[in-house]
Design a protein around this motif. Structure first.
Motif, PDB file in Angstrom:
ATOM      1  N   TYR A  51       0.019   0.796   3.618  1.00 14.80           N
ATOM      2  CA  TYR A  51       1.441   0.441   3.548  1.00 14.80           C
ATOM      3  C   TYR A  51       1.964   0.479   2.103  1.00 14.80           C
ATOM      4  CZ  TYR A  51      -1.073  -3.806   2.471  1.00 14.80           C
ATOM      5  OH  TYR A  51      -1.958  -4.702   1.920  1.00 14.80           O
ATOM      6  N   GLY A  91      -0.009  -2.599  -9.021  1.00 19.65           N
ATOM      7  CA  GLY A  91      -1.380  -2.183  -9.122  1.00 19.65           C
ATOM      8  C   GLY A  91      -2.345  -3.358  -8.937  1.00 19.65           C
ATOM      9  N   GLU A  92      -3.589  -3.105  -9.256  1.00 16.59           N
ATOM     10  CA  GLU A  92      -4.570  -4.180  -9.148  1.00 16.59           C
ATOM     11  C   GLU A  92      -4.792  -4.775 -10.536  1.00 16.59           C
ATOM     12  OE1 GLU A  92      -5.825  -6.089  -6.990  1.00 16.59           O
ATOM     13  OE2 GLU A  92      -7.108  -7.014  -8.478  1.00 16.59           O
ATOM     14  N   THR A 118      -4.097 -10.569  -6.283  1.00 18.83           N
ATOM     15  CA  THR A 118      -5.213  -9.618  -6.403  1.00 18.83           C
ATOM     16  C   THR A 118      -5.722  -9.229  -5.016  1.00 18.83           C
ATOM     17  OG1 THR A 118      -7.516  -9.354  -7.144  1.00 18.83           O
ATOM     18  CG2 THR A 118      -6.788 -11.598  -6.725  1.00 18.83           C
ATOM     19  N   SER A 142      -4.905 -10.682  -1.255  1.00 16.06           N
ATOM     20  CA  SER A 142      -4.375  -9.861  -0.174  1.00 16.06           C
ATOM     21  C   SER A 142      -5.523  -9.480   0.744  1.00 16.06           C
ATOM     22  CB  SER A 142      -3.721  -8.601  -0.732  1.00 16.06           C
ATOM     23  OG  SER A 142      -2.686  -8.972  -1.610  1.00 16.06           O
ATOM     24  N   ASN A 182      -2.181 -13.178   1.390  1.00 13.57           N
ATOM     25  CA  ASN A 182      -1.092 -12.333   1.885  1.00 13.57           C
ATOM     26  C   ASN A 182      -1.623 -11.386   2.949  1.00 13.57           C
ATOM     27  OD1 ASN A 182       0.706 -13.408   0.072  1.00 13.57           O
ATOM     28  ND2 ASN A 182       0.778 -11.620  -1.278  1.00 13.57           N
ATOM     29  N   MET A 214       7.551  -3.771   4.249  1.00 12.10           N
ATOM     30  CA  MET A 214       8.800  -3.414   3.553  1.00 12.10           C
ATOM     31  C   MET A 214       8.812  -1.914   3.245  1.00 12.10           C
ATOM     32  SD  MET A 214       8.800  -6.417   0.727  1.00 12.10           S
ATOM     33  CE  MET A 214       7.929  -7.929   1.023  1.00 12.10           C
TER      34      MET A 214
HETATM   35  N1  SAM Z   1      -3.162  -5.190  -5.826  1.00 10.42           N
HETATM   36  C1  SAM Z   1      -2.810  -6.551  -5.685  1.00 10.42           C
HETATM   37  C2  SAM Z   1      -2.866  -6.977  -4.244  1.00 10.42           C
HETATM   38  O1  SAM Z   1      -2.885  -6.124  -3.365  1.00 10.42           O
HETATM   39  O2  SAM Z   1      -2.869  -8.179  -4.012  1.00 10.42           O
HETATM   40  C3  SAM Z   1      -1.463  -6.893  -6.291  1.00 10.42           C
HETATM   41  C4  SAM Z   1      -0.370  -5.880  -6.165  1.00 10.42           C
HETATM   42  S1  SAM Z   1       0.216  -5.631  -4.493  1.00 10.42           S
HETATM   43  C5  SAM Z   1       1.447  -4.406  -4.758  1.00 10.42           C
HETATM   44  C6  SAM Z   1       1.113  -7.158  -4.237  1.00 10.42           C
HETATM   45  C7  SAM Z   1       1.403  -7.499  -2.793  1.00 10.42           C
HETATM   46  O3  SAM Z   1       2.301  -6.545  -2.263  1.00 10.42           O
HETATM   47  C8  SAM Z   1       0.189  -7.484  -1.870  1.00 10.42           C
HETATM   48  O4  SAM Z   1       0.046  -8.730  -1.229  1.00 10.42           O
HETATM   49  C9  SAM Z   1       0.493  -6.398  -0.882  1.00 10.42           C
HETATM   50  O5  SAM Z   1      -0.021  -6.699   0.376  1.00 10.42           O
HETATM   51  C10 SAM Z   1       2.008  -6.362  -0.904  1.00 10.42           C
HETATM   52  N2  SAM Z   1       2.574  -5.082  -0.457  1.00 10.42           N
HETATM   53  C11 SAM Z   1       2.307  -3.840  -0.934  1.00 10.42           C
HETATM   54  N3  SAM Z   1       3.039  -2.917  -0.287  1.00 10.42           N
HETATM   55  C12 SAM Z   1       3.792  -3.579   0.632  1.00 10.42           C
HETATM   56  C13 SAM Z   1       4.767  -3.181   1.597  1.00 10.42           C
HETATM   57  N4  SAM Z   1       5.117  -1.901   1.772  1.00 10.42           N
HETATM   58  N5  SAM Z   1       5.341  -4.150   2.361  1.00 10.42           N
HETATM   59  C14 SAM Z   1       5.002  -5.451   2.190  1.00 10.42           C
HETATM   60  N6  SAM Z   1       4.113  -5.892   1.287  1.00 10.42           N
HETATM   61  C15 SAM Z   1       3.503  -4.970   0.516  1.00 10.42           C
END
Ligand code: SAM
Ligand code: SF4
Length: 352
Positions: A51, A91-92, A118, A142, A182, A214
């Motif tokens: 996603y 990113g991570e 993270t 996540s 998350n 989203m």
């Molecule tokens: N890489 C880390 C992680 O995944 O926790 C931090 C960055 S990530 C972009 C931050 C959060 O955005 C994560 O919890 C991820 O699940 C959420 N996320 C990424 N793409 C998304 C989307 N299209 N819709 C909803 N949440 C999203």
């Protein structure tokens, strides 16, 4: 005003009205005050969540990314203007080589909350203990599935569910408060696991935060029909464990919070950006890894602060830039409306 990214490359925001220039706050044209800064410190990632990223996504050249000093200068300017909460993301973020120093430096600043999101890949107990003592206040993990076979499909990585759960466990042992997890709920992928995550919340006293999908995936495959909605999540969980909605205490909270009606431990939160937008209460500003200021997650409008930093701009110039950029924050997103256009950047390139 929607300005394309190409136009913005050399672009600074228009000046905010003069009455805002005299005040050391970040306030937008709709009266919202920014207190929460989301700092993306890398666009790199070792996962390719379905996603968020595509397998062949390219990363920015290293020279485009800001240096530690540049991130800290932005943070100092934001603190001077009332920011009290920082979330480190990407990113991570754990792939950022200077993460330990960044956390130590942030811990020395007058902030109420320093959080990090993270994917939980390979977190070391000693490092977690250092982060805690250096001032990191909270960790959000996540994790989108509890089934190993699905983990590989959803993250397109070799990381196991057990590995992430073990990182969560290590964080608790290092003294971090109740972890938030998350979970992005995708129709047809993991929507049948909502009640299983509720079981995990109850058995391990965790805060599970479901997020509606989203339109921020780099593959641009988002469709309204893929969104497993807040209403559907609550129904799915309540069939196994009835929920009780909690009164909202934080006016800027993005999630609705629920506890279990039978008094069991654990909490459920739901971020329903698509079906229940919370733009009116948004107090956030985002900085991308290469120094673009993004007033709204769902807009293409962003302002390139890097030229100011690279030209040796001091705190006063950064503050003016942040003030002007904040003033342009749009009133709300238009997901679901005819004029909505998916942002050019994915969540990983903005900083979630
Ligand atoms: N890489 C880390 C992680 O995944 O926790 C931090 C960055 S990530 C972009 C931050 C959060 O955005 C994560 O919890 C991820 O699940 C959420 N996320 C990424 N793409 C998304 C989307 N299209 N819709 C909803 N949440 C999203
Ligand atoms: Fe990487 Fe986080 Fe995006 Fe997954 S959600 S691909 S872990 S940045």
């Amino acid at each position: 005003m929607n300005v394309s990214l190409t136009q913005l490359d050399a672009c600074a925001p228009p000046s905010a009205p003069s009455h805002t220039q005299r005040r050391d706050v970040l306030i937008d044209a709709h009266g919202r005050t920014i207190e929460d800064l989301r700092l993306s410190i890398t666009d790199r990632c070792n996962f390719r969540c379905i996603y968020c990223m595509e397998p062949d996504d390219r990363f920015l050249p290293k020279r485009s990314l800001l240096s530690l000093t540049e991130y800290l200068n932005i943070v100092d300017a934001a603190i001077d203007m009332g920011v009290r909460k920082i979330r480190i993301t990407g990113g991570e973020p754990t792939l950022y080589p200077e993460l330990d120093t960044l956390i130590r430096e942030l811990g020395r600043r007058p902030l109420d909350d320093i959080a990090m999101t993270t994917n939980g890949w390979w977190l070391d107990a000693t490092r977690l203990t250092c982060w805690k003592s250096d001032g990191l206040t909270r960790l959000t993990f996540s994790l989108d599935t509890l089934r190993e076979e699905r983990m590989a499909v959803m993250t397109r990585s070799k990381t196991s569910v057990q590995e992430v759960l073990s990182s969560i466990d290590k964080a608790a042992h290092a003294g971090f408060p109740q972890a938030k997890i998350n979970v992005v709920a995708l129709r047809g992928q993991n929507d049948d696991e909502c009640a299983d995550f509720a079981d995990l919340a109850r058995s391990h006293d965790l805060h599970i935060r479901f997020i509606e999908f989203m339109p921020l995936d780099s593959g641009r495959s988002w469709q309204p029909s893929h969104v497993f909605s807040e209403r559907e999540m609550v129904e799915a969980i309540s069939r196994r464990h009835p929920l009780q909605q909690q009164p909202t205490t934080n006016p800027h909270s993005t999630s609705l919070e629920y506890v279990f009606a039978d008094g069991a431990p654990g909490k459920i939160g739901i971020i329903a950006s698509v079906t229940r937008p919370f733009c009116g209460a948004c107090n956030r500003l985002r900085i991308t890894a290469e120094g673009a200021v993004r007033p709204c997650l769902f807009s293409n409008q962003e302002w390139d602060l890097r030229p100011v930093l690279r030209a040796g701009g001091g705190i006063a110039e950064i503050k003016k830039f942040l003030r002007d950029a904040t003033w342009t924050k749009q009133a709300g997103h238009s997901i679901g409306q005819d004029d909505f256009r998916q942002p050019d950047r994915s969540m990983s390139a903005i900083g979630g």
